[in-house]
Scaffold this active site. Structure first.
Site, short mmCIF file in Angstrom:
data_model
loop_
_atom_site.label_atom_id
_atom_site.label_comp_id
_atom_site.label_asym_id
_atom_site.label_seq_id
_atom_site.Cartn_x
_atom_site.Cartn_y
_atom_site.Cartn_z
CB SER A 27 -11.44 -1.25 -8.18
OG SER A 27 -10.96 -0.23 -9.01
CB SER B 146 -26.83 1.29 -16.07
OG SER B 146 -26.73 0.98 -14.69
CG ASP C 12 -7.76 0.15 -8.61
OD1 ASP C 12 -6.94 -0.40 -7.84
OD2 ASP C 12 -8.43 1.16 -8.30
CD GLU D 82 -3.11 -0.17 0.08
OE1 GLU D 82 -3.27 0.34 -1.05
OE2 GLU D 82 -3.64 -1.25 0.42
CG HIS D 83 0.13 4.95 0.75
ND1 HIS D 83 -0.23 6.16 0.21
CD2 HIS D 83 -0.87 4.60 1.59
CE1 HIS D 83 -1.41 6.53 0.71
NE2 HIS D 83 -1.81 5.60 1.55
CB THR D 84 4.29 0.14 -2.67
OG1 THR D 84 3.07 -0.48 -3.08
CG2 THR D 84 4.61 -0.28 -1.25
CG ASP D 85 0.64 3.35 -6.27
OD1 ASP D 85 1.01 3.90 -5.20
OD2 ASP D 85 -0.46 3.57 -6.80
P1 ADP Z 1 -15.00 2.21 -6.83
O1 ADP Z 1 -14.08 2.36 -5.67
O2 ADP Z 1 -16.03 1.17 -6.59
O3 ADP Z 1 -14.27 2.05 -8.11
P2 ADP Z 1 -15.70 4.70 -8.03
O4 ADP Z 1 -16.34 5.93 -7.50
O5 ADP Z 1 -14.34 4.80 -8.62
O6 ADP Z 1 -15.78 3.60 -6.90
O7 ADP Z 1 -16.61 4.11 -9.19
C1 ADP Z 1 -17.98 3.95 -8.98
C2 ADP Z 1 -18.73 4.45 -10.21
O8 ADP Z 1 -18.58 3.48 -11.27
C3 ADP Z 1 -20.20 4.57 -9.98
O9 ADP Z 1 -20.53 5.82 -9.43
C4 ADP Z 1 -20.77 4.37 -11.36
O10 ADP Z 1 -20.65 5.55 -12.13
C5 ADP Z 1 -19.81 3.33 -11.97
N1 ADP Z 1 -20.32 1.98 -11.70
C6 ADP Z 1 -19.73 1.02 -10.95
N2 ADP Z 1 -20.48 -0.10 -10.89
C7 ADP Z 1 -21.59 0.16 -11.61
C8 ADP Z 1 -22.77 -0.59 -11.92
N3 ADP Z 1 -22.96 -1.83 -11.45
N4 ADP Z 1 -23.69 0.01 -12.70
C9 ADP Z 1 -23.51 1.26 -13.15
N5 ADP Z 1 -22.44 2.01 -12.89
C10 ADP Z 1 -21.48 1.48 -12.13
MG MG Z 2 -12.84 3.45 -8.82
#
Ligand code: ADP
Ligand code: MG
Length: 379
Positions: free
Chosen positions: A124, A67, A171, A33-36
């Site tokens: 992620s 979606s 990720d 963690e924090h290594t990248d």
């Molecule tokens: P994470 O840490 O889960 O990556 P992020 O904020 O980076 O969180 O990404 C989440 C975003 O990705 C959501 O707000 C949405 O826009 C999109 N997303 C992720 N999963 C879905 C899903 N199952 N359906 C629609 N959009 C999604």
């Molecule tokens: Mg994300």
């Protein structure tokens, strides 16, 4: 109904006929963690929580995508001016644009997608979404001529250029390269990677999401980076990847105590990733767990990116006899990752829920994950 059936049914209702199914996964990072940004190692794996999409070229130059989870529809063209307004659709638009920018081919398509990667929980979901579509566009329109690293970079550039997230490559790398029963040690300096077997028989991997996020005013992340850069510069090296504890101790009196402890954490964490890899090869999960606790201590005391809630969850894990536990992710909130003997699982999760709630007023969210395949076509 299963994810696959739900998606296929919805696709048939909206667009008729059948498309091709693709999936990609969320990820954990066992250690590193924090290594990248210090040129060190990370050690992620893809998990059994996925985004799945049914996709079919539609013979036009427009993308039509629904979606299921958000119950929202977007339609957009493929030029830079066509960016959709919905943030979820920008991930897909971004992937299309990044493929095109690299000389790849993208034509119009219809798609329906859904998933079970919890959003914003540190697993992620965004990388899963990007790599699912990147993999699909490569298969549908490019004869799989785009190599896997480039697919990961397409996801990363999507975050940078279309979603306003300045993330590293881990990720998307994990999501694209993930392999069942394997973790991947990625060298963030050379971008070389190696698979390591991960067969935690008798153990579970459990994420405990504190569901807190401390927004801190003075950008602690940048301050950590600056400390690392200062120490590297003082040592005459590019990144702390090349530093040893002897090097650091030799300049201890020349640098601030704060910079010393930041660098100490990074140098020790680099070694811990290597130690965990050796331990996995030997099937020694006790050592893996001990290293996880040491990482937590380092992140909390030396790197100072923990918070009360995460330290509480870490103490609770130790108290329950959990084999390994640490903060996963950047810190200041989010989750802990725990390597838990199966017989301890009911007690640990019950106590994590009850004790955390008694103290902080809400239950943490708990996810059990299994290391699984990353981006793929679903038969
Ligand atoms: P994470 O840490 O889960 O990556 P992020 O904020 O980076 O969180 O990404 C989440 C975003 O990705 C959501 O707000 C949405 O826009 C999109 N997303 C992720 N999963 C879905 C899903 N199952 N359906 C629609 N959009 C999604
Ligand atoms: Mg994300």
């Amino acid at each position: 109904m299963e994810l696959k059936e739900t998606i296929e049914k919805t696709f048939a209702e909206r667009f008729g006929e059948k498309g091709t199914l693709y999936a990609s996964a969320g990820r954990i990072n066992l250690i590193g963690e924090h290594t990248d940004y210090n040129g060190g190692f990370v050690f992620p794996g893809a998990i059994d929580k996925v985004i799945m999409a049914d996709i079919r070229p539609n013979g036009t130059d427009r993308v039509r995508v629904y979606s299921i989870d958000i119950d929202d529809y977007a339609e957009f063209g493929l030029t830079e001016a066509d960016a959709p307004s919905q943030s979820w659709a920008r991930y897909i638009f971004g992937v299309c644009r990044e493929v095109i920018k690299r000389g790849g081919k993208v034509e119009g398509f219809d798609a329906v997608f859904a998933g079970n990667v919890p959003l914003g929980a540190g697993l992620s979901s965004s990388a899963a979404l990007e790599s699912c579509f990147a993999f699909a566009l490569n298969d549908l329109f490019n004869d799989n001529s785009i190599d896997k690293f480039e697919l990961a970079r397409i996801g990363q550039s999507t975050e940078h250029n279309y979603c306003g997230v300045n993330c590293g490559i881990m990720d998307q790398f994990a999501s694209v390269f993930g392999k069942k029963d394997h973790l991947m040690r990625l060298d963030c300096r050379s971008m070389e990677y190696e698979y390591f077997p991960f067969h935690p028989e008798g153990y579970s991997l459990v994420l405990v999401d504190s569901a807190v996020k401390h927004e801190l005013a003075d950008s602690p992340y940048n301050k950590r980076r600056q400390s690392c850069e200062r120490v590297a510069k003082r040592l005459g090296i590019d990144t702390l990847r090349d530093a040893t504890m002897e090097d650091l101790d030799a300049i201890r009196t020349d640098i601030t105590a704060e910079d010393y402890f930041r660098a100490k954490y990074v140098i020790e964490e680099k070694q811990r990733v290597l130690d965990v890899c050796d331990a996995l090869v030997a099937g020694d999960y006790d050592t893996v767990g001990r290293c996880m606790y040491e990482t937590h201590r380092g992140l909390s005391k030396d790197y100072e990116v923990s918070c009360e809630e995460l330290d509480f969850l870490n103490d609770l894990a130790r108290d329950c006899g959990v084999t390994g536990s640490r903060i996963m992710g950047g810190g200041f909130g989010g989750c802990t990752i725990n390597l838990v003997k199966n017989e301890l699982l009911p007690e640990f999760t019950a106590r994590a829920r009850a004790d955390f709630k008694a103290r902080y007023g809400h239950e943490p969210k708990i996810y059990e994950v299994i290391i699984s395949d990353g981006a793929r076509r679903v038969e």
